[in-house]
Design an enzyme around this catalytic site. Structure first.
Site, PDB file in Angstrom:
ATOM      1  N   ASP A 469       0.860  -1.178   0.000  1.00  0.00           N
ATOM      2  CA  ASP A 469       0.000   0.000   0.000  1.00  0.00           C
ATOM      3  C   ASP A 469       0.905   1.239   0.000  1.00  0.00           C
ATOM      4  O   ASP A 469       2.078   1.163   0.369  1.00  0.00           O
ATOM      5  CB  ASP A 469      -0.887  -0.030   1.250  1.00  0.00           C
ATOM      6  CG  ASP A 469      -1.778   1.188   1.353  1.00  0.00           C
ATOM      7  OD1 ASP A 469      -2.348   1.581   0.322  1.00  0.00           O
ATOM      8  OD2 ASP A 469      -1.873   1.756   2.458  1.00  0.00           O
ATOM      9  N   ASP A 664      -1.474  -1.186   6.150  1.00  0.00           N
ATOM     10  CA  ASP A 664      -1.662  -0.714   7.517  1.00  0.00           C
ATOM     11  C   ASP A 664      -3.103  -0.363   7.854  1.00  0.00           C
ATOM     12  O   ASP A 664      -3.451  -0.261   9.022  1.00  0.00           O
ATOM     13  CB  ASP A 664      -0.796   0.524   7.778  1.00  0.00           C
ATOM     14  CG  ASP A 664      -1.328   1.754   7.059  1.00  0.00           C
ATOM     15  OD1 ASP A 664      -1.733   1.623   5.881  1.00  0.00           O
ATOM     16  OD2 ASP A 664      -1.360   2.842   7.665  1.00  0.00           O
ATOM     17  N   ASP A 668      -6.942  -2.296   3.953  1.00  0.00           N
ATOM     18  CA  ASP A 668      -5.945  -3.277   3.519  1.00  0.00           C
ATOM     19  C   ASP A 668      -6.235  -4.672   4.062  1.00  0.00           C
ATOM     20  O   ASP A 668      -5.630  -5.653   3.600  1.00  0.00           O
ATOM     21  CB  ASP A 668      -4.547  -2.854   3.997  1.00  0.00           C
ATOM     22  CG  ASP A 668      -4.077  -1.586   3.327  1.00  0.00           C
ATOM     23  OD1 ASP A 668      -4.376  -1.408   2.136  1.00  0.00           O
ATOM     24  OD2 ASP A 668      -3.420  -0.765   3.997  1.00  0.00           O
TER      25      ASP A 668
END
Length: 771
Positions: A469, A664, A668
């Site tokens: 990410d 995080d 996600d």
């Protein structure tokens, strides 16, 4: 080791009715902790019931008749040490099941296991209450165990050498050397005999029984020296095995010891009171003196200091702390007097999350460990059967003397069978994987990396694609004020002060960035008399009796400002903007999510190792590509929703790739669950991401991804080395033994030598370097 029971009572607990166990059938999906307690109850004939109360840290046993409480406590501790207390606390309410010969009932705060009995039997039960063994007690007991085994091995070795010397001197009577050999055998066999007897009482045999059988057999045919040598090496390898486990416990429990038990809470009048950390609540204020650990997670509200966070991050460099900075439970306050506002209860602190994850990880087996788990009772019976069969074949088919060594200098059938029994025992094989896994978990925890079980350690080394990410992973996830603009120019300080005043009581990312900027520039908030939040657009307030606004461009694009704002260009794609309107000034603040300075080096190392990197982000493509170009990401997929990330990972998986996902946020979590290995940023990472993660990088240190990957590769290499050593030794020596060309002494040296070598090889992981 559990202490003396707090109380003993003869009062029976309510009997469990048959209706509590639907269908009267067994529970095929009983978790491992249920199976272990059921096995304990089945093998302890004097124990009639077990009451488990994890929340109260207690286990109670119902017994009949006289019981050796010391031995019972030791056997119970051995079971409890292998269980995760938090797992036991997840119980139902009123649910029950029949587990073979044991009945179980789940209540809100406790679980009852009991053997079937007549209705009056519980009135005769004597309840004995035991404390749950604490980590410090487990560590102390493991130290006692390996030292006791080392002493036994030392006595055995000394007596063995003395016996050999006495036997070589003709003037010394033979009974002296035989007496010394007897001492050596008793010392070397003591612990193995205890373990073997416990297994026999359960109706099973294990490796300890095999070793004792060989030693007795060697003595029976006059080979006292070889029997004693076997037990010396076996007890020495056992001491090394327990030493390795003790080192692992010590490394892990170092984190537990870092958590203070008490704290100085400040009263309203400014005085201090010492309270248990469990009584602290968010909003409380505590004072931490130099050289003391911070008791809980919190925010520094007074004072200036530096913190040693090495137990969480693995980094020994002190971290400066000023007003507004976060401090973490268990980290050391180095020099300043600090006043801290509690932000999380002790049970929810970063340190406690680490401890919980490590404790759970110790009980999760790696895939290769499941392979070695098969070498249990069935394998023992197989080895015994093969040994008996070969004894008969050597004797009846090949005509080799059954017990007396032939005159030609070869070995008797029984001697060969004893040698085969030794070399076929899988001691080294059973230890080869769990010893390496536990050592890797302990070392990684010191370096700020948490593996949630052995499977994660093995799997991370296999990935060929790392998906990441962007926000909060490759970038810090924290906005920073890059520039303040005013129209007309020259009023930038007014714009910043109005923004600081309106955002002073907020905690969203933009507010934190503006507040931090205000601290750096020493700005002073003005007097705020009115305040209103405009949902989805911004804030309205009255500062110095003048109406002012702060918010998105859309909030300003109304009325007289619309035409004027159209002449101000949009900010660059990597920037965010917030507008301020006040009296005769209008301005904007440009904010930017900073790229982690370590990200580029991490991605380059992965790329050099042949691992492809992929950015999966919901951000705009232009912003994502700007970051990717700066960091050297191989591929970018932008504008993704959570389901799009999952779809991308599924597609890569179906094409044969093994993908590690690093993230995080809550968004996600689905993609973390879909990945072959999931890695969560543990500092600001969401609980959802942490729950799905196989690996947690504490304190949001992206460079710890390399630490995790490297230790995974080292652990996998050591596991393979251990398997090669153990399996290779067994195959080679069994083959040689079948031809009768291996003396028992050589078989013993090879078998026990491989066990010692495997333990020492695994211990190398505890002394690895974070390269």
């Amino acid at each position: 080791m559990a202490g003396k029971p707090d109380k003993q009572t003869s009062e029976p607990l309510p009997s469990t009715a048959a209706a509590d166990f639907p269908n009267g059938g067994a529970n095929p999906a009983a978790p491992e902790w249920v199976e272990r307690l059921t096995d304990f109850l089945n093998r302890e004939g004097e124990v009639e019931a077990i009451l488990v109360q994890p929340g109260a840290h207690r286990v109670s046993l119902a017994t009949l008749g006289n019981v050796d409480e010391t031995k019972l406590r030791a056997r119970l501790d051995a079971v409890l040490r292998s269980l995760d207390e938090k797992t036991l606390s997840v119980v139902g309410n009123g649910a029950g099941a029949n587990l073979g010969t044991v009945r179980m009932r789940r209540l809100p705060n406790e679980t009852l296991f009991e053997k079937p009995s007549c209705p009056t039997a519980p009135t005769l039960w004597k309840w004995r209450e035991f404390k749950w063994p604490e980590p410090e007690e487990i560590e102390a007991q493991s130290e006692e165990e390996w030292k006791a085994l080392a002493v036994q091995a030392g006595v055995c070795g000394f007596a063995l050498i003395a016996a050999w010397v006495c036997g070589a001197i003709e003037a010394i009577p033979r009974w002296v050397s035989l007496g010394l050999y007897s001492i050596a055998i008793i010392a070397g066999a003591w612990d193995a005999a205890i373990d073997a007897w416990a297994k026999i009482r359960q109706g099973s045999l294990d490796i300890h029984f095999l070793m004792l059988a060989v030693a007795v057999g060697a003595v029976a045919i006059g080979h006292w020296n070889e029997g004693a040598l076997l037990l010396f090496l076996f007890s020495l390898s056992g001491a090394l095995e327990h030493y390795a486990l003790h080192r692992t416990h010590r490394e892990i429990n170092a984190l537990t010891r870092a958590a203070p038990k008490t704290a100085r809470r400040l009263r309203d009048d400014g005085s201090e009171e010492m309270v248990p950390v469990g009584e602290l609540s968010p909003g409380d204020r505590i004072r931490v003196r130099p050289d003391e650990n911070f008791a809980v997670d919190g925010e520094l509200i007074d004072g200036e200091t530096a913190a040693d966070e090495s137990n969480l991050t693995g980094e020994a460099v002190p971290v400066n702390k000023a007003v507004g900075d976060e401090v973490s439970s268990g980290t050391l306050n180095l020099w300043g007097m600090a006043t801290v506002k509690v932000t999380r209860a002790a049970s929810e602190s970063a340190l406690q999350r680490i401890i919980d994850l490590i404790q759970r990880a110790q009980h999760l087996r790696a895939p290769s460990q499941r392979f070695t788990d098969k070498f249990g009772t069935r394998y023992t019976y197989g080895v015994l059967g093969m040994t008996l069969a070969m004894f008969l074949i050597w004797w009846l088919v090949f005509g080799i003397s059954p017990f007396a060594d032939p005159a030609d200098g070869s070995f008797s059938a029984f001697y060969r069978a004893m040698t085969l029994l030794v070399v076929a025992s899988p001691c080294a094989l059973v230890l080869s994987i769990p010893s390496a896994i536990l050592a890797a978990i302990a070392w990684s925890a010191k370096k700020g990396v948490l593996f949630r079980g052995g499977a994660a350690i093995e799997k991370l080394a296999e990935v060929d694609i790392v998906a990441l990410d962007k926000t909060g992973t490759l970038t810090t996830g924290e906005l920073m004020v890059h520039e303040v603009e005013s129209f007309p120019a020259g009023r930038e300080k007014d714009v910043a002060e109005i923004a600081l005043t309106l955002e002073a009581n907020s905690n969203h990312p933009i507010a934190r960035a503006i507040t931090a900027y205000g601290h750096r520039e020493e700005l002073v908030p003005r007097e705020l008399s009115e305040f209103q939040s405009i949902t989805g657009q911004g804030l309205r307030g009255k500062v110095d009796e003048q109406v002012c606004y702060l918010g998105r461009r859309e909030l300003m694009q109304s009325g007289e400002f619309d035409k004027w704002l159209a002449e101000v260009s949009e900010p660059p794609m990597e920037f965010s903007e917030v507008w301020v309107v006040y009296q005769d000034v209008i301005g904007r603040i440009l904010l930017k999510d900073e790229v982690r300075k370590e990200s580029a080096a991490v991605l380059k190392t992965l790329s050099d190792a042949g691992i492809r990197t992929l950015m999966l982000t919901g951000d705009r493509r232009s912003a994502a590509e700007t970051v990717a170009e700066k960091l050297g990401v191989d591929e970018v997929r932008a504008g993704l929703h959570p389901e799009d990330k999952v779809e991308a990972i599924d597609a890569l998986t179906k094409s044969g790739h093994k993908v590690a996902m690093v993230g995080d946020g809550v968004n996600d979590a689905p993609s973390l669950a879909a990945a072959y290995v999931s890695v969560a940023m543990g500092g600001r990472g969401s609980d959802a991401a942490m729950e799905q993660a196989d690996v947690v990088l504490m304190r949001d240190r992206i460079e710890k991804l390399l630490t995790a990957w490297k230790v995974s590769r080292r652990a996998r290499a050591i596991i393979r080395q251990n398997l090669t050593i153990s399996l290779g030794t067994v195959v080679l020596m069994v083959g040689a033994s079948l031809f009768g060309i291996v003396p028992l002494t050589v078989g013993v040296l090879m078998h026990e030598g491989s066990t010692v070598l495997v333990c020492l090889n695994s211990l190398r992981l505890l002394f690895g370097r974070d390269e």
